[in-house]
Design a protein around this motif. Structure first.
Motif, PDB file in Angstrom:
ATOM      1  N   THR A  67      36.767  36.866 -21.955  1.00 40.50           N
ATOM      2  CA  THR A  67      35.810  37.854 -22.458  1.00 40.50           C
ATOM      3  C   THR A  67      34.549  37.865 -21.600  1.00 40.50           C
ATOM      4  OG1 THR A  67      36.651  37.643 -24.716  1.00 40.50           O
ATOM      5  CG2 THR A  67      34.435  38.537 -24.476  1.00 40.50           C
ATOM      6  N   LEU A  68      34.083  36.673 -21.222  1.00 40.56           N
ATOM      7  CA  LEU A  68      32.913  36.579 -20.346  1.00 40.56           C
ATOM      8  C   LEU A  68      33.199  37.201 -18.987  1.00 40.56           C
ATOM      9  CD1 LEU A  68      31.786  32.953 -21.258  1.00 40.56           C
ATOM     10  CD2 LEU A  68      30.664  35.094 -21.940  1.00 40.56           C
ATOM     11  N   ARG A  69      34.395  36.966 -18.464  1.00 37.34           N
ATOM     12  CA  ARG A  69      34.789  37.561 -17.176  1.00 37.34           C
ATOM     13  C   ARG A  69      34.718  39.083 -17.250  1.00 37.34           C
ATOM     14  NH1 ARG A  69      40.641  36.366 -16.112  1.00 37.34           N
ATOM     15  NH2 ARG A  69      40.852  37.954 -17.703  1.00 37.34           N
ATOM     16  N   GLU A  70      35.212  39.658 -18.336  1.00 42.22           N
ATOM     17  CA  GLU A  70      35.163  41.116 -18.501  1.00 42.22           C
ATOM     18  C   GLU A  70      33.721  41.616 -18.566  1.00 42.22           C
ATOM     19  OE1 GLU A  70      37.582  42.001 -21.932  1.00 42.22           O
ATOM     20  OE2 GLU A  70      39.307  41.004 -21.035  1.00 42.22           O
ATOM     21  N   SER A  71      32.866  40.854 -19.221  1.00 34.75           N
ATOM     22  CA  SER A  71      31.449  41.239 -19.300  1.00 34.75           C
ATOM     23  C   SER A  71      30.807  41.224 -17.920  1.00 34.75           C
ATOM     24  CB  SER A  71      30.696  40.312 -20.246  1.00 34.75           C
ATOM     25  OG  SER A  71      31.166  40.472 -21.563  1.00 34.75           O
ATOM     26  N   ILE A  72      31.097  40.188 -17.140  1.00 33.89           N
ATOM     27  CA  ILE A  72      30.588  40.115 -15.766  1.00 33.89           C
ATOM     28  C   ILE A  72      31.075  41.326 -14.972  1.00 33.89           C
ATOM     29  CG2 ILE A  72      30.866  38.880 -13.569  1.00 33.89           C
ATOM     30  CD1 ILE A  72      30.790  36.253 -15.215  1.00 33.89           C
ATOM     31  N   GLN A  73      32.348  41.616 -15.089  1.00 35.20           N
ATOM     32  CA  GLN A  73      32.933  42.724 -14.333  1.00 35.20           C
ATOM     33  C   GLN A  73      32.246  44.046 -14.667  1.00 35.20           C
ATOM     34  OE1 GLN A  73      37.136  43.435 -14.977  1.00 35.20           O
ATOM     35  NE2 GLN A  73      37.320  44.287 -12.932  1.00 35.20           N
ATOM     36  N   ASN A  74      31.903  44.238 -15.927  1.00 36.03           N
ATOM     37  CA  ASN A  74      31.228  45.480 -16.326  1.00 36.03           C
ATOM     38  C   ASN A  74      29.912  45.673 -15.580  1.00 36.03           C
ATOM     39  OD1 ASN A  74      33.275  46.156 -18.124  1.00 36.03           O
ATOM     40  ND2 ASN A  74      32.244  45.185 -19.861  1.00 36.03           N
ATOM     41  N   TYR A  75      29.211  44.611 -15.277  1.00 29.49           N
ATOM     42  CA  TYR A  75      27.961  44.705 -14.514  1.00 29.49           C
ATOM     43  C   TYR A  75      28.234  44.896 -13.023  1.00 29.49           C
ATOM     44  CZ  TYR A  75      25.179  43.540 -18.573  1.00 29.49           C
ATOM     45  OH  TYR A  75      24.563  43.579 -19.807  1.00 29.49           O
ATOM     46  N   LEU A  76      29.181  44.142 -12.498  1.00 30.40           N
ATOM     47  CA  LEU A  76      29.427  44.176 -11.059  1.00 30.40           C
ATOM     48  C   LEU A  76      29.957  45.530 -10.587  1.00 30.40           C
ATOM     49  CD1 LEU A  76      30.926  40.636 -10.345  1.00 30.40           C
ATOM     50  CD2 LEU A  76      28.549  41.391 -10.267  1.00 30.40           C
ATOM     51  N   VAL A  77      30.821  46.148 -11.364  1.00 32.39           N
ATOM     52  CA  VAL A  77      31.419  47.404 -10.906  1.00 32.39           C
ATOM     53  C   VAL A  77      30.405  48.544 -10.841  1.00 32.39           C
ATOM     54  CG1 VAL A  77      33.761  46.791 -11.636  1.00 32.39           C
ATOM     55  CG2 VAL A  77      32.284  48.101 -13.188  1.00 32.39           C
ATOM     56  N   VAL A  78      29.281  48.410 -11.530  1.00 33.59           N
ATOM     57  CA  VAL A  78      28.249  49.447 -11.460  1.00 33.59           C
ATOM     58  C   VAL A  78      27.058  49.004 -10.612  1.00 33.59           C
ATOM     59  CG1 VAL A  78      28.935  50.587 -13.605  1.00 33.59           C
ATOM     60  CG2 VAL A  78      27.198  48.777 -13.673  1.00 33.59           C
ATOM     61  N   GLY A  79      27.230  47.887  -9.888  1.00 34.09           N
ATOM     62  CA  GLY A  79      26.207  47.449  -8.949  1.00 34.09           C
ATOM     63  C   GLY A  79      24.979  46.819  -9.576  1.00 34.09           C
ATOM     64  N   LYS A  80      25.123  46.232 -10.733  1.00 36.39           N
ATOM     65  CA  LYS A  80      23.972  45.631 -11.420  1.00 36.39           C
ATOM     66  C   LYS A  80      23.997  44.114 -11.291  1.00 36.39           C
ATOM     67  CE  LYS A  80      23.001  49.355 -14.378  1.00 36.39           C
ATOM     68  NZ  LYS A  80      21.810  49.801 -14.968  1.00 36.39           N
ATOM     69  N   ILE A  81      22.834  43.513 -11.522  1.00 39.83           N
ATOM     70  CA  ILE A  81      22.702  42.057 -11.547  1.00 39.83           C
ATOM     71  C   ILE A  81      22.684  41.616 -12.999  1.00 39.83           C
ATOM     72  CG2 ILE A  81      21.210  40.092 -10.969  1.00 39.83           C
ATOM     73  CD1 ILE A  81      20.139  41.761  -8.625  1.00 39.83           C
ATOM     74  N   VAL A  82      23.383  40.532 -13.285  1.00 37.62           N
ATOM     75  CA  VAL A  82      23.383  39.949 -14.622  1.00 37.62           C
ATOM     76  C   VAL A  82      23.267  38.433 -14.491  1.00 37.62           C
ATOM     77  CG1 VAL A  82      25.926  39.783 -14.780  1.00 37.62           C
ATOM     78  CG2 VAL A  82      24.544  39.918 -16.881  1.00 37.62           C
ATOM     79  N   VAL A  83      22.549  37.832 -15.417  1.00 36.08           N
ATOM     80  CA  VAL A  83      22.465  36.379 -15.510  1.00 36.08           C
ATOM     81  C   VAL A  83      23.225  35.979 -16.769  1.00 36.08           C
ATOM     82  CG1 VAL A  83      20.944  34.382 -15.816  1.00 36.08           C
ATOM     83  CG2 VAL A  83      20.229  36.279 -14.336  1.00 36.08           C
ATOM     84  N   LEU A  84      24.106  35.006 -16.626  1.00 33.64           N
ATOM     85  CA  LEU A  84      24.920  34.507 -17.737  1.00 33.64           C
ATOM     86  C   LEU A  84      24.689  33.014 -17.880  1.00 33.64           C
ATOM     87  CD1 LEU A  84      27.381  34.634 -19.784  1.00 33.64           C
ATOM     88  CD2 LEU A  84      28.828  34.190 -17.782  1.00 33.64           C
ATOM     89  N   SER A  85      24.359  32.554 -19.084  1.00 35.04           N
ATOM     90  CA  SER A  85      24.332  31.114 -19.324  1.00 35.04           C
ATOM     91  C   SER A  85      25.697  30.742 -19.900  1.00 35.04           C
ATOM     92  CB  SER A  85      23.205  30.733 -20.302  1.00 35.04           C
ATOM     93  OG  SER A  85      23.468  31.248 -21.591  1.00 35.04           O
TER      94      SER A  85
END
Length: 185
Positions: A67-85
């Protein structure tokens, strides 16, 4: 219009009590990007299990990481930066998270998912966990610390940035920014 900028994910990792949520939130604010706390993605069953002092099994962890991987992917595919703890204690767990980068493969492509490990002596972490437990502010008891320390693997070939979590939070954030800035621009 799609962005031509590559997205990046910065995973603040380490054992419970190392400061992942605090540092992750501060870093996201400093970078003006989104922050995700992996604890918010745990199922209620996982939270109950941990609150009873029972370590999670692979069967508990893998769907959570996916689920976390999918959340990361949602940011990366639109060119955004995300921080995940996220604890991300073992290399195999980090590989699942790296899979959120559509361009990554484990045979050599560099991932847009970067890892920063917050480390501190076990007694410092234990004291933090005890303080959280007495405040009733987290489901993870100090009794599970040793199981997390036993799971923690740092593979230097992964280029994990290791930061001293006993430093002042702003110093930790500044250190992370200095060490990762070229990777996320």
């Amino acid at each position: 219009m799609a962005s031509d900028r590559k997205g990046s994910a910065i995973v603040i990792m380490g054992v419970s009590g190392s400061g992942k949520s605090t540092i992750g939130g501060m870093l996201a604010e400093a970078l003006a990007c989104s922050f995700l706390d992996a604890d918010d993605f745990h199922s209620q069953a996982n939270k109950v299990k941990m609150s009873k002092g029972i370590p999670l099994s692979e069967e508990d962890r893998i769907p959570w990481l996916e689920t976390l991987r999918e959340s990361i992917q949602n940011y990366l595919v639109v060119g955004k930066i995300v921080v995940l703890s996220c604890s991300a204690l073992q290399k195999k767990y980090r590989e699942i998270l790296r899979g959120g980068d559509p361009g990554y493969n484990s045979s050599g492509n560099q991932s847009q998912v970067k890892f920063v490990c917050l480390q501190a002596p076990a007694e410092v972490i234990a004291a933090r966990l005890e303080m959280r437990a007495s405040a009733g502010s987290h489901f993870m008891p100090a009794t599970l610390l040793q199981s997390q320390l036993d799971l923690l693997q740092i593979d230097m070939t992964e280029a994990i940035v290791v930061v001293d979590a006993t430093l002042a939070p702003q110093v930790v954030v500044d250190t992370i920014k200095d060490r990762l800035m070229l990777c996320i621009l």
